[in-house]
Design an enzyme around this catalytic site. Structure first.
Site, PDB file in Angstrom:
ATOM      1  N   TRP A 189     -20.201  15.559  10.132  1.00 43.02           N
ATOM      2  CA  TRP A 189     -18.997  15.443   9.304  1.00 43.02           C
ATOM      3  C   TRP A 189     -19.262  15.900   8.151  1.00 43.02           C
ATOM      4  O   TRP A 189     -20.392  16.056   7.553  1.00 43.02           O
ATOM      5  CB  TRP A 189     -19.000  13.821   8.955  1.00 43.02           C
ATOM      6  CG  TRP A 189     -18.376  13.161  10.125  1.00 43.02           C
ATOM      7  CD1 TRP A 189     -18.103  13.499  11.381  1.00 43.02           C
ATOM      8  CD2 TRP A 189     -18.183  11.657  10.011  1.00 43.02           C
ATOM      9  NE1 TRP A 189     -17.608  12.627  12.046  1.00 43.02           N
ATOM     10  CE2 TRP A 189     -17.578  11.362  11.459  1.00 43.02           C
ATOM     11  CE3 TRP A 189     -18.348  10.551   9.214  1.00 43.02           C
ATOM     12  CZ2 TRP A 189     -17.222  10.028  11.738  1.00 43.02           C
ATOM     13  CZ3 TRP A 189     -18.033   9.325   9.534  1.00 43.02           C
ATOM     14  CH2 TRP A 189     -17.549   8.892  11.005  1.00 43.02           C
TER      15      TRP A 189
ATOM     16  N   LYS B 269     -14.566  17.348  10.783  1.00 45.83           N
ATOM     17  CA  LYS B 269     -15.462  17.238  11.922  1.00 45.83           C
ATOM     18  C   LYS B 269     -15.962  18.392  12.372  1.00 45.83           C
ATOM     19  O   LYS B 269     -14.971  19.080  12.968  1.00 45.83           O
ATOM     20  CB  LYS B 269     -15.132  16.099  13.053  1.00 45.83           C
ATOM     21  CG  LYS B 269     -14.845  14.738  12.505  1.00 45.83           C
ATOM     22  CD  LYS B 269     -14.248  13.707  13.634  1.00 45.83           C
ATOM     23  CE  LYS B 269     -14.480  12.598  12.853  1.00 45.83           C
ATOM     24  NZ  LYS B 269     -12.792  11.802  13.192  1.00 45.83           N
TER      25      LYS B 269
ATOM     26  N   THR C 255       0.964  -1.134   0.076  1.00 47.16           N
ATOM     27  CA  THR C 255       0.086  -0.051  -0.015  1.00 47.16           C
ATOM     28  C   THR C 255       0.909   1.348   0.067  1.00 47.16           C
ATOM     29  O   THR C 255       1.907   1.195   0.456  1.00 47.16           O
ATOM     30  CB  THR C 255      -0.945   0.066   1.191  1.00 47.16           C
ATOM     31  OG1 THR C 255       0.012   0.043   2.511  1.00 47.16           O
ATOM     32  CG2 THR C 255      -1.740  -1.473   1.471  1.00 47.16           C
TER      33      THR C 255
ATOM     34  N   GLU D 107      -5.894  -3.349  -1.189  1.00 47.46           N
ATOM     35  CA  GLU D 107      -6.271  -4.484  -0.403  1.00 47.46           C
ATOM     36  C   GLU D 107      -7.333  -5.342  -0.994  1.00 47.46           C
ATOM     37  O   GLU D 107      -7.876  -6.376  -0.320  1.00 47.46           O
ATOM     38  CB  GLU D 107      -6.634  -3.954   1.106  1.00 47.46           C
ATOM     39  CG  GLU D 107      -5.673  -3.538   1.738  1.00 47.46           C
ATOM     40  CD  GLU D 107      -5.387  -2.176   1.703  1.00 47.46           C
ATOM     41  OE1 GLU D 107      -5.351  -1.691   0.519  1.00 47.46           O
ATOM     42  OE2 GLU D 107      -4.665  -1.534   2.595  1.00 47.46           O
TER      43      GLU D 107
HETATM   44  P1  AMP Z   1      -4.767   2.253  -3.361  1.00 47.58           P
HETATM   45  O1  AMP Z   1      -4.812   1.235  -2.476  1.00 47.58           O
HETATM   46  O2  AMP Z   1      -3.655   3.105  -3.475  1.00 47.58           O
HETATM   47  O3  AMP Z   1      -5.468   1.971  -4.608  1.00 47.58           O
HETATM   48  O4  AMP Z   1      -6.018   3.372  -2.649  1.00 47.58           O
HETATM   49  C1  AMP Z   1      -7.014   2.891  -2.378  1.00 47.58           C
HETATM   50  C2  AMP Z   1      -7.771   4.267  -1.769  1.00 47.58           C
HETATM   51  O5  AMP Z   1      -8.233   5.097  -2.832  1.00 47.58           O
HETATM   52  C3  AMP Z   1      -9.374   3.634  -1.256  1.00 47.58           C
HETATM   53  O6  AMP Z   1      -9.337   3.284   0.082  1.00 47.58           O
HETATM   54  C4  AMP Z   1     -10.078   5.120  -1.440  1.00 47.58           C
HETATM   55  O7  AMP Z   1      -9.729   5.811  -0.520  1.00 47.58           O
HETATM   56  C5  AMP Z   1      -9.242   5.664  -2.814  1.00 47.58           C
HETATM   57  N1  AMP Z   1     -10.230   5.421  -4.058  1.00 47.58           N
HETATM   58  C6  AMP Z   1     -10.086   4.354  -4.908  1.00 47.58           C
HETATM   59  N2  AMP Z   1     -11.171   4.608  -6.060  1.00 47.58           N
HETATM   60  C7  AMP Z   1     -11.518   5.923  -5.581  1.00 47.58           C
HETATM   61  C8  AMP Z   1     -12.883   6.154  -6.144  1.00 47.58           C
HETATM   62  N3  AMP Z   1     -13.283   6.061  -7.337  1.00 47.58           N
HETATM   63  N4  AMP Z   1     -13.526   7.505  -5.334  1.00 47.58           N
HETATM   64  C9  AMP Z   1     -12.772   7.951  -4.357  1.00 47.58           C
HETATM   65  N5  AMP Z   1     -11.759   7.350  -3.887  1.00 47.58           N
HETATM   66  C10 AMP Z   1     -11.181   6.123  -4.624  1.00 47.58           C
END
Ligand code: AMP
Length: 588
Positions: free
Chosen positions: A490, A485, A231, A376
């Site tokens: 929120w 917040k 990640t 994940e």
């Molecule tokens: P990553 O593991 O780097 O792909 O990041 C995952 C995170 O990206 C998710 O938990 C979200 O917070 C954000 N994310 C992924 N797709 C979207 C989306 N379409 N809109 C908003 N946030 C997103």
């Protein structure tokens, strides 16, 4: 004889359609065959199905491609600056050659092999060659900080690092900190091999072409590890997600569906999302499964090159993060170009702004599949496509739905919960912590970092805050640490950002919470104006008015030249919060 008794659609009671001995229960969506002269058997215990036990292995995907679509092309804009073209049959053979070479070198089952590479045919060979013979393909994001790259490679215990020419200088500077790597394979041919201070260097083409490809993939356990991706870890160290063969193959079936990425054998796919970011959303696996032609953009992400590849190769589907599409759409705006044969674009990684969805659809005739997922979750979790019910809604309401992150693909379950883990209503209003579970969702991190990460019922807390509406469309309102917040309620920073980028003079927007003596936190909006735009706070405030609740309106708007981004293109809010730590609103 068929006797139909139409359902009035109102009573709420199931109605029964008489069709000989089959009755369909419309409410339950099921159908029951009434026993008619058949014996009723009863069994008291477990009965094993009598179907073949065929392990779900990644090597089956590439074998399938070689047999069923051998001549479909894979075209790469290479790191060396040339365009390379070959076919699935070639990819299959060379993946086997690489597998042979790795085994000869001494790789054993379960070994992690790092890759630091763009989307190219050689990177595809690495994916299939490494995991095909039992290794674990560890894709490393080159955009991470250098300390994170060495941390990740050491933590994974990578034995070999396969790297593109672009990353040789980076790794030369880091090699003393890479404690487990025994050899560096530079992914090029002899004529492009650089002078390098790296020790134990191997030329990829020589390594691969020394073999004949006469290899039978080993019969692995489908639960064996196949891939590893960390990640991006904006706080703390990155954590490793260890995909299995089974999770990758199941994800492939799901992602191919019409209401997911919707690709097939007549598509020409250009995955702009990198193979080091959440498996390029699984596209290198989907393509071999369905026989789509692949266009790989190598190290090129600028609007002009993407446009050229799209038009030259008749790309029909592409996928990537909003920042990439911003560059492409700007390029089209400047040049008056169009999107030729593209019919679908996948947008994910960050929220797709409404104005971007509208531009793709209304101006260029390209259907947007807005998707949500995470490293994940392999990554696909939800996609915003229409249903029987929503298809007939007005264009404006359908666009509202497309701005959400969408409905779950089969295989993934979602719910939202409050701070005490109580499930919250699916009414499109209640915000809660987004929980996910399914066969391609992480169970625990590599090396058990973070300990137990699932609750007693197997749910993983995504760290996202979301709503889910009555039709099942989920909408991310924030990362839980980014939500603002204010007075016990929120405010969604993502909602405010999406609305702001709909202003014609705004290129990018970020909203963060600033400490406030009365309300706890209040929103500060930080804006990057478009080039040569003359824009002031009052313009933004007027633009927001009526689009959000009055108490959501930011207390201040500031203008900057650029915003910090993470290695996967998301706005780096942690850094913004540090930069604005001492900021105070004018009225305070
Ligand atoms: P990553 O593991 O780097 O792909 O990041 C995952 C995170 O990206 C998710 O938990 C979200 O917070 C954000 N994310 C992924 N797709 C979207 C989306 N379409 N809109 C908003 N946030 C997103």
């Amino acid at each position: 004889m068929v006797m139909l008794q139409p359902h009035d659609g109102k009573s709420g009671e199931p109605s029964f359609f008489k069709f000989d001995q089959i009755s369909h229960d419309c409410k339950q969506g099921g159908s029951r065959v009434k026993a008619s002269g058949n014996k009723n058997y009863r069994y008291g215990g477990f009965m094993k199905g009598k179907m073949q036990d065929w392990p779900l292995l990644v090597s089956k995907l590439i074998d399938h491609a070689a047999v069923n679509h051998p001549n479909v092309e894979i075209i790469t804009a290479t790191v060396e600056g040339l365009e390379h073209c070959y076919r699935y049959i070639d990819l299959h053979l060379r993946s086997k050659k690489l597998g042979q070479a790795l085994l000869k070198w001494g790789m054993v089952e379960g070994d992690r092999i790092g890759t630091l590479a763009w989307n190219t045919y050689r990177h595809m060979e690495a994916w299939y060659g490494i995991s095909g013979v039992g290794g674990v393909t560890h894709t490393i994001n080159p955009r991470l900080f250098t300390e994170q790259i060495s941390y990740i490679a050491n933590h994974a215990g990578d034995r070999i690092l396969m790297l593109d020419l672009s990353f040789v200088p980076l790794i030369e500077g880091l090699q003393d900190q890479l404690t487990t790597i025994e050899a560096f394979i530079i992914m090029t041919d002899r004529s492009h091999m650089p002078e390098t201070s790296l020790k134990n260097v191997i030329c990829y083409e020589e390594f691969v072409e020394a073999e004949d490809g006469d290899l039978t993939w080993p019969d692995l356990d489908e639960n064996a590890a196949a891939g590893l991706c960390y990640t991006s870890g904006t706080t703390g160290n990155p954590k490793g997600v260890l995909y299995s063969h089974r999770s990758n193959v199941l994800h492939t079936y799901a992602a191919l569906m019409v209401d997911a990425l919707a690709v097939g054998g007549r598509d020409v796919i250009m995955p702009v999302v990198p193979m080091f970011h959440a498996n390029a959303w699984g596209i290198p696996y989907l393509a071999t499964a369905c026989g789509a032609k692949l266009i790989l953009n190598g190290p090129n992400f600028d609007g002009a090159t993407l446009h050229e590849l799209i038009t030259r190769h008749d790309v029909t589907m592409t996928a990537g993060v909003p920042t990439v599409w911003l560059m492409l759409l700007n390029h089209l705006e400047e040049t008056g170009g169009d999107l030729a044969k593209v019919t679908k674009v996948g947008i994910g990684g960050s929220a797709a702004p409404r104005s971007m969805i509208q531009t793709f659809q209304d101006k260029y005739g390209v259907e947007v599949h807005h998707a949500w997922g995470m490293t994940e979750t392999s990554p696909l979790g939800t996609v915003a496509t229409m249903t029987h019910e929503t298809e007939s809604w007005s264009a404006e309401k359908r666009l509202d739905l497309q701005c959400k992150q969408g409905r779950t693909v089969f295989g993934v379950e979602l719910k939202i919960v409050d701070d005490d883990n109580n499930e919250m209503p699916k009414d499109g209003k209640a915000f809660g912590h987004l929980m996910v579970r399914g066969p391609w969702v992480v169970e625990s991190y590599y090396g058990d970092d973070g300990g137990t990460i699932l609750d007693d019922d197997g749910w993983f807390n995504t760290g996202d805050v979301a709503t889910i509406d009555a039709q099942g469309y989920m909408q991310i309102t924030d990362r839980s640490k980014d939500v603002i917040k204010s007075g016990g309620e929120w405010i969604s920073s993502i909602d405010l950002e999406n609305i702001a980028v709909g202003h014609p003079d705004v290129a990018e927007a970020a909203v963060i919470g600033i400490a406030h003596p009365k309300w706890d936190e209040r929103p500060l909006m930080i804006i990057v104006p478009r080039e040569n735009a003359q824009i002031e706070k009052a313009d933004i405030m007027t633009f927001l008015r009526g689009k959000v609740a009055k108490w959501w309106e930011p207390n201040d708007v500031v203008f900057v030249d650029e915003l910090p981004h993470t290695a996967t293109g998301k706005i780096l809010k942690t850094e913004l919060r540090i930069s604005y730590e001492d900021y105070r609103f004018p009225e305070d």
